[in-house]
Design an enzyme around this catalytic site. Structure first.
Site, PDB file in Angstrom:
ATOM      1  N   GLU A 125      10.045  -4.859   9.980  1.00  0.00           N
ATOM      2  CA  GLU A 125      10.508  -3.540   9.300  1.00  0.00           C
ATOM      3  C   GLU A 125      11.150  -2.538  10.455  1.00  0.00           C
ATOM      4  OE1 GLU A 125       7.408  -1.270   7.124  1.00  0.00           O
ATOM      5  OE2 GLU A 125       8.648   0.414   6.769  1.00  0.00           O
ATOM      6  N   ASP A 181       0.899  -1.070   0.106  1.00  0.00           N
ATOM      7  CA  ASP A 181       0.061  -0.158   0.186  1.00  0.00           C
ATOM      8  C   ASP A 181       0.824   1.398   0.147  1.00  0.00           C
ATOM      9  OD1 ASP A 181       0.887  -0.284   2.626  1.00  0.00           O
ATOM     10  OD2 ASP A 181      -1.231   0.172   3.423  1.00  0.00           O
ATOM     11  N   SER A 182       2.162   1.132   0.136  1.00  0.00           N
ATOM     12  CA  SER A 182       3.262   2.137  -0.214  1.00  0.00           C
ATOM     13  C   SER A 182       3.007   2.871  -1.479  1.00  0.00           C
ATOM     14  CB  SER A 182       4.629   1.680   0.026  1.00  0.00           C
ATOM     15  OG  SER A 182       4.764   0.463  -0.954  1.00  0.00           O
TER      16      SER A 182
HETATM   17  O1  KIV Z   1       3.444  -0.842   1.672  1.00  0.00           O
HETATM   18  C1  KIV Z   1       4.567  -1.455   1.456  1.00  0.00           C
HETATM   19  O2  KIV Z   1       5.179  -1.157   0.587  1.00  0.00           O
HETATM   20  C2  KIV Z   1       5.013  -2.029   2.899  1.00  0.00           C
HETATM   21  C3  KIV Z   1       6.278  -2.241   3.207  1.00  0.00           C
HETATM   22  C4  KIV Z   1       6.998  -0.938   3.767  1.00  0.00           C
HETATM   23  C5  KIV Z   1       6.808  -3.220   3.922  1.00  0.00           C
HETATM   24  O3  KIV Z   1       4.278  -2.456   3.512  1.00  0.00           O
END
Ligand code: KIV
Length: 284
Positions: free
Chosen positions: A186, A48-49
């Site tokens: 993380e 969701d990044s």
């Molecule tokens: O949304 C994402 O890319 C993540 C990473 C920060 C682990 O959850």
């Protein structure tokens, strides 16, 4: 063309057994997925990044299930053999087990995922259990959990104090016991990761900025290639500055259009003389 079998949960556990590290990257689109698969990456996270890296929000919170499904489908079209993880966005699992199962099911049915990931510690064990019991491989995410960034007080390392580290270690075991087949750590200190990895019995431990002792590593693709202009996290290694290459190319294009250097004859199409004469007659 890469020639390999589909990466499954069994492939991943086999790698763990053999002591072979697992490679994992975020990805949000078809061409990048294609390149990642060709490079032999084992796993892809459609995180969701994408709210930040692709949609330009300041946090991940505005991302919807429909955003996630659209991007995850594109990634699967580009990378048929990777182990594909769909990241459950904010409020797609927090409200209830039923909401969590339904949305996890969407990732599997609509986007051909192999697993889902959700954020949170022991308080999310019930959700992990519900999803795993529905036959969907469920992954936990501990340490820095961006959906709770406000409660955590910013993007900072988690578990530097002994008490907080103990909580992360306990949470990892609780999630494993609830049925998580994998847990992402993380921004957790390396020695805490080592303890969690050593104690994991039937659970794959992955690291994002959490040290070398996990079963594998995750990086955010945009951080690897200088593609996110707002910041570069300390833990990210830059493997190439694609952002700089693209910016230089764009600037050159703008200049060439301004200076009438672009286009050249190889960049356009022509009509034959006789057809052109006929056209002029038709226009008379
Ligand atoms: O949304 C994402 O890319 C993540 C990473 C920060 C682990 O959850």
């Amino acid at each position: 063309m890469l020639d390999r079998n589909k990466i499954t949960i069994r492939t991943l556990f086999d790698k763990v057994t053999k002591g072979e590290p697992i490679s994992w990257l975020t990805c949000y689109d078809y061409p990048t997925a294609y390149f990642q698969e060709q490079a032999g990456i084992d796993m892809i996270l459609v995180g969701d990044s994408l709210g930040m890296t692709m949609l330009g929000y300041d946090t991940t919170l505005p991302v919807t299930m429909n955003d996630m499904i659209r991007h995850t489908q594109a990634v699967r079209r580009g990378a048929a053999t990777v182990f594909l993880v769909g990241d459950m966005p904010y409020m797609s699992y927090q409200p209830s087990n039923e909401t969590a199962i339904r949305n996890a099911g969407r990732f599997m049915a609509e986007a051909d995922c192999d697993s889902i990931k959700l954020e949170g510690g022991g308080e999310m064990a019930d959700r992990i259990h519900a999803i795993a019991s529905a036959g969907i491989p469920a992954m936990g995410h501990l340490g820095l959990t961006p959906q709770s960034v406000s409660a955590l007080g910013g993007y900072r390392v988690q578990g530097r104090g002994a008490l907080q580290a103990k909580k992360i270690i306990d949470d990892a075991k609780t999630l494993e016991n609830a049925g998580a087949f994998c847990i992402l750590l993380e921004m957790v200190p390396d020695r805490v990761t080592k303890i969690i990895t050593e104690r994991a019995e039937n659970c794959i431990i992955m690291s994002l900025g959490a040290g070398p002792d996990a079963h594998g590593q995750l990086l955010i693709y945009h951080d690897m290639f200088g593609l996110y202009p707002k910041f570069k996290p300390r833990m990210a290694k830059v493997f190439g500055n694609a952002g700089e290459v693209i910016l230089n190319g764009l600037t050159q294009y703008a200049n060439e259009v301004n200076d009438k250097v672009f286009p050249q004859s190889e960049n356009w199409f022509t009509i034959k003389d006789d057809e052109y004469e006929e056209l002029l007659d038709l226009l008379k």
